[in-house]
Design an enzyme around this catalytic site. Structure first.
Site, PDB file in Angstrom:
ATOM      1  N   PRO A 150     -28.450 -32.801   1.604  1.00  0.00           N
ATOM      2  CG  PRO A 150     -26.734 -30.983   2.366  1.00  0.00           C
ATOM      3  CD  PRO A 150     -27.984 -31.331   2.393  1.00  0.00           C
ATOM      4  CG  LEU A 151     -27.113 -38.230   4.141  1.00  0.00           C
ATOM      5  CD1 LEU A 151     -27.030 -40.036   3.665  1.00  0.00           C
ATOM      6  CD2 LEU A 151     -28.673 -38.594   4.589  1.00  0.00           C
ATOM      7  CB  CYS A 152     -23.445 -34.044   7.648  1.00  0.00           C
ATOM      8  SG  CYS A 152     -23.151 -32.856   6.197  1.00  0.00           S
ATOM      9  CB  THR A 153     -27.918 -30.464   6.748  1.00  0.00           C
ATOM     10  OG1 THR A 153     -26.810 -30.436   6.328  1.00  0.00           O
ATOM     11  CG2 THR A 153     -28.881 -30.064   7.207  1.00  0.00           C
ATOM     12  CD  GLU A 210     -22.542 -34.556  12.275  1.00  0.00           C
ATOM     13  OE1 GLU A 210     -22.195 -33.744  11.382  1.00  0.00           O
ATOM     14  OE2 GLU A 210     -22.627 -35.829  11.747  1.00  0.00           O
TER      15      GLU A 210
END
Ligand SMILES: [Zn+2]
EC number: 6.2.1.64
Lengths: 524, 446
Positions: free
Chosen positions: B208-211, B214
């Site tokens: 996932p891009l948020c992983t 962030e």
């Protein structure tokens, strides 16, 4: 112009690493008979950068070689088969030392048995039982690994023979991670306790790693269940509900992961039955002639019985999981620290044992001990019976189990028939079916031999599929290229596992069934 | 190279082809010249000239096949040399298909191999229809899926939805990863096609891009951050090229910086390449095993000299050595190998309106479709020459274009979207015209 080995071998270094590669580069392999089965096996090893190869073959290239061996072409007709196969192999990889001996392997076994002791491993292809029996004894005596490969029409076999092969880096595909959620040590409990599962900040809440969730909730569960962890199906379900009850949102992936991993708090304490068998093996009573592997196992046993409290040393790595970076990195450090502590204990035992048995206490390097500790739950000890033992007293129950199985009765039939054709060859000085005019007679002769082999083993002769006997005579020992490439390919893959001491080699006799591919490994 | 007459050269394989057996196919007709007939009359296509393809060409040439075509768009790289035995260091940069074909012809006299250096999607359907059997040595799901749809596209059904045997284009497919591999036989209309068991090849999991942005935890997260997020930020508009070593080095260095920032260890150049290019480990022995099984099945299919694999074999040498055969079932309503998606339209619908309908039809959802009927181009979106030639058909009624029959099959190719990824695909449609009475043979269908 030379290729950078790192680039050239990139796709395989990702499998067996620099250590595996250097093991290959230090290995010397001897091939007996370079028909297509043997040639293909060597081709795969030469491409991968095996150290040296020596081809033993006394034949001259004939027309039929051009129909089944890619390494030979028209220009080789009438010349030494060994020499010409070697010159093609050298073209594939100039880093490999390529040698050949123009002599019949059968004769060499009789005249110069000490010849074989110089090799790491011998691949014997297309050889009759009588020669293999002698070769096996020679190889066992000098601790040389023997790999037997044979292609025969649409069937064939591969077998390994060595007294013992120990694997530390067995690299199984699916193996439960070593998280000790059922038995956390003080530092892990302390870390878990430092994180509040009722944290209000939703970002922190949904990035609390499942290790922390499970350690905390397992403790909570135990405190209300007389110190026990969930064991029954009902309890496990209730434990999952307890986890679910702590979710703020249904989409919290860390809690989903915690529920998926909830079973890890209920795993049985202690070591697996396989590991138990290894540490109770008589070889663990080490002396000055013991291998490093058994010295390490002896140290492992001490650790399990003392500091480990029944558990092996911690592996020290954790899988990826939803988490804040900081939490995850801290967890990694906690697991690594415990693994290092365990490894130091084992190292102490290793040095003590080495001293006791009169060996240099530094003769096993720390790096080896570390790798051993990391893999201690996955150790494998493979012991192979001699070919003679297999022939005179194979496991009858193993054969019986498959002889009546619809899918695998052909493989059992092929196994018996591959032995029968060798006896046939001894009796008639030729293989069954080589003359078109005598096929039907040969079918009866071969059948009689196969039935007598079955009867000698106490097996029912009528279980032999009649059609298979006819197939064997139809093949007349033909070495079909595609079958040879398959069998040679299997043999080379086994050689790689044996030489690198990584992954688990073939544990029995592989019988190839080229009719419907329902091949089978028999532990005989 | 012409075959040198060498008496007894094919002795071994001729034992199988010239002698009777009881465990053979019903069509097997053993005779001394069966191998020669296979060599003369059977055309085989090998898709891929890489790790499996090199082995397949050798194995097929030494199994009696003489008319072989091979197609591959790739050029030779140094990292191929640990297994692609037909290539040498001095071949780096050349077409795989061309070098492989040349090397096998040099060594096996009498065999003719025609190389095709290019994309499988760029070949006309006619090209594929030429072959009696297609052998696949690929490492991509998309390419397998494409060839599968082409081969299944040739399949025709009778009024009772039974496959017409003469339209069956058999495929043999192999694949490997490390010590593991598979070989399978696909008889469109009888055994499951690639699409029937697509679940055997689960799509690759993406982070996932948020992983990445962030909460990175692993070296792979740092690498993908540099590759997917940082690159675009730093190079406005310049596309990342995985084959450019400078680009790879930049990603590696950025990943390293990020790993240091977050206290993550383990970013190496080798891992960077592995993650960015999604490198599948590959070794010579596994490729040899799987290709040999595929070539053997190809020989058995065309000659009938033995029963065939039914229908999926897995080889696993990682933990001991295990060979397993699974008999998978065909999905009778498979969109690719089934009788085809039924589209009901009015006889007045023009070709242009039909193409427009396909964009919205829930079972098709294909945009910019090109349409062919029994090998004739009704409308082609590209190349421009063909587009111009076929443009006039757009205003004609499909009913007229298909020869005024109640129903018929057309092939459409265009762009479809699957799992958020657009790809070119080919589909078979059964067009049925409303209100047109069916001929006597069609009376009993639906
Ligand atoms: Zn299908």
């Amino acid at each position: 112009m030379a290729a950078e080995p790192k680039t050239k071998y990139d796709r395989q270094l990702r499998i067996w690493g620099e250590q595996g590669q250097s093991a290959l580069e230090n290995a010397s392999i001897c091939l007996l008979n370079c028909g297509p089965t043997g040639s293909e096996a060597l081709k795969n090893l030469v491409l991968g950068g095996i150290g040296s190869i020596t081809v033993v073959d006394g034949a001259k290239v004939e027309a039929y070689d051009l129909g089944n061996n890619f390494l030979l072409d028209e220009g080789c007709l009438g010349q030494s088969r060994a020499k010409n196969v070697c010159s093609f192999l050298q073209e594939l990889n100039d880093a490999v030392k390529v040698k050949f001996v123009e002599e019949s392997p059968v004769a060499l076994i009789d005249t110069n048995p000490s010849f074989f002791s110089q090799f790491t491993l011998v691949i014997a292809t297309q050889m009759l039982e009588s020669s293999l029996l002698k070769l096996d004894l020679i190889c066992r005596k000098s601790n040389v690994i023997l790999v037997v490969a044979r292609s025969y029409g649409l069937t064939g076999l591969v077998r390994i023979s060595v007294k013992e092969h120990d694997v530390v880096e067995s690299k199984p595909d699916h193996f439960l991670d070593d998280l000790r959620l059922h038995n956390p040590w003080p530092e892990l409990k302390e870390f878990a306790a430092s994180i509040d599962l009722n944290e209000k900040d939703p970002v922190v809440h949904k990035h609390t790693p499942y290790i922390v969730i499970l350690v905390t909730l397992a403790e909570k569960w135990a405190s209300s269940h007389k110190g026990c962890l969930p064991a029954t199906r009902q309890e496990k379900k209730e434990f999952k509900d307890l986890i679910k009850g702590h979710m703020l949102n249904i989409d919290e992936e860390n809690y989903q992961e915690a529920m998926d991993s909830a079973f890890k708090v209920s795993v049985t304490r202690g070591i697996s039955p396989e590991l138990h068998q290894i540490i109770e093996d008589s070889a663990v009573n080490v002396n000055s002639t013991s291998s490093d592997f058994w010295v390490l196992v002896a140290a492992l046993k001490e650790f399990i019985n003392k500091e480990g409290g029944g558990e092996p040393p911690l592996e020290g790595s954790i899988p990826d999981m939803t988490s804040l970076t900081e939490y995850y990195v801290n967890l990694q450090k906690i697991y690594q620290a415990k693994a290092e502590k365990d490894c130091n204990e084992i190292e102490r035992y290793v040095r003590e044992i080495l001293k006791r048995i009169g060996r240099d206490t530094d003769s096993i390097p720390k790096s080896v001990i570390k790798t051993f500790c990391r893999n201690s739950r996955k150790l494998k000890v493979c012991r192979y019976r001699t070919i003679e033992e297999e022939i005179t007293s194979p496991s009858i129950s193993e054969l019986q189990k498959y002889a009546t199985d619809e899918d695998y009765c052909f493989s059992v039939g092929f196994y018996i028939l591959l032995r029968a054709v060798d006896r046939f060859a001894n009796n008639y000085n030729r293989l069954p079916g080589v003359f078109d005019s005598e096929i039907e007679e040969d079918v009866s002769r071969l059948k009689a031999i196969a039935v007598s082999i079955l009867n000698d083993l106490g097996l029912n002769g009528s279980s032999l599929p009649e059609d298979l006997v006819h197939e064997m005579c139809r093949y007349a020992g033909a070495e079909i290229h595609a079958v040879a490439a398959f069998i040679g390919g299997v043999a080379s893959q086994e050689v790689i596992k044996l030489v690198t001491k990584q992954f688990v080699p073939l544990t029995g006799t592989l019988i190839f069934n080229g009719i419907d591919h329902k091949s089978q490994v028999f532990v005989l | 190279m012409a075959e040198v007459a060498t008496e007894g050269r094919w002795k071994d394989v001729d034992r199988l082809l010239s002698r009777h057996g009881n465990l053979v196919s019903a069509e097997f007709d053993p005779r001394p010249n069966l191998r020669e007939d296979i060599g003369e009359y059977v055309k085989v296509l090998v898709v891929g000239a890489g790790g499996l393809g090199c082995e397949l060409l050798k194995d097929l040439a030494l199994s009696g096949f003489k008319n072989i075509d091979v197609i591959d768009m790739d050029t030779i790289e140094v990292s191929n040399l640990n297994r692609q035995f037909l290539f040498r260091l001095q071949d780096v940069g050349k077409s795989k298909a061309e070098v492989a074909a040349k090397r096998v012809m040099e060594r096996v006299s009498g065999v003719n191999i025609v190389p095709h250096f290019g994309r499988i999607e760029d070949k006309e359907l006619d090209f594929y229809s030429n072959f009696d059997i297609i052998v696949l040595g690929l490492d991509s799901i998309e390419a397998r899926s494409y060839i599968n749809s082409v081969a299944c596209g040739f399949l025709e059904y009778d009024a009772d939805d039974n496959a017409l045997l003469e339209t069956v284009k058999p495929m043999v497919d192999g694949g490997t990863e490390g010590f593991k591999g598979h070989a399978r036989v696909i008889m469109p209309g009888t055994t499951p096609c690639f699409e029937c068991n697509i679940w055997l090849f689960p799509p690759q999991v993406k982070f996932p891009l948020c992983t990445l942005a962030e909460t990175p935890r692993t070296p792979a997260h740092c690498i993908e951050y540099a590759h997917l997020i940082k690159w675009d930020e730093a190079h406005s508009g310049k596309a990342f090229d995985a084959d450019n070593p400078d680009h790879m080095l930049w990603v590696y260095k950025e990943a390293l910086k990020r790993a240091e920032l977050f206290g993550i260890s383990g970013v190496t150049y080798s891992l960077t390449q592995g993650v960015v290019k999604n490198i599948i480990p590959a070794i010579a022995s596994t490729n040899a095993i799987v290709s040999a099984a595929c070539a053997l099945e190809a020989l058995k299919i065309v000659s009938g000299c033995s029963k065939t694999l039914s229908n999926y074999m897995t080889y696993n040498g990682q933990e001991g050595t295990h060979i397993k055969v699974t008999d998978f079932f065909r999905e009778t309503d498979c969109l690719v190998c089934g009788p085809g998606t039924l589209i009901e339209i009015e006889p007045s619908v023009t070709l242009a309106e039909f193409i427009e309908k396909l964009e919205k039809h829930p079972d098709v959802l294909m945009s910019k479709a090109s349409v062919t009927h029994r090998g004739n181009n009704l409308y082609m979106q590209a190349p421009p020459v063909l587009e111009e030639m076929t443009r006039s058909n757009l205003n004609l009624a499909l009913y007229d274009l298909l020869g005024k029959v109640a129903k018929d099959t057309v092939h459409v190719s265009g762009m479809t979207e699957k799992n958020g990824k657009r790809s070119s695909s080919l589909r078979k449609l059964r067009v049925s015209f409303k209100g047109v009475s069916a001929g006597p043979t069609d009376m009993d269908t639906r």
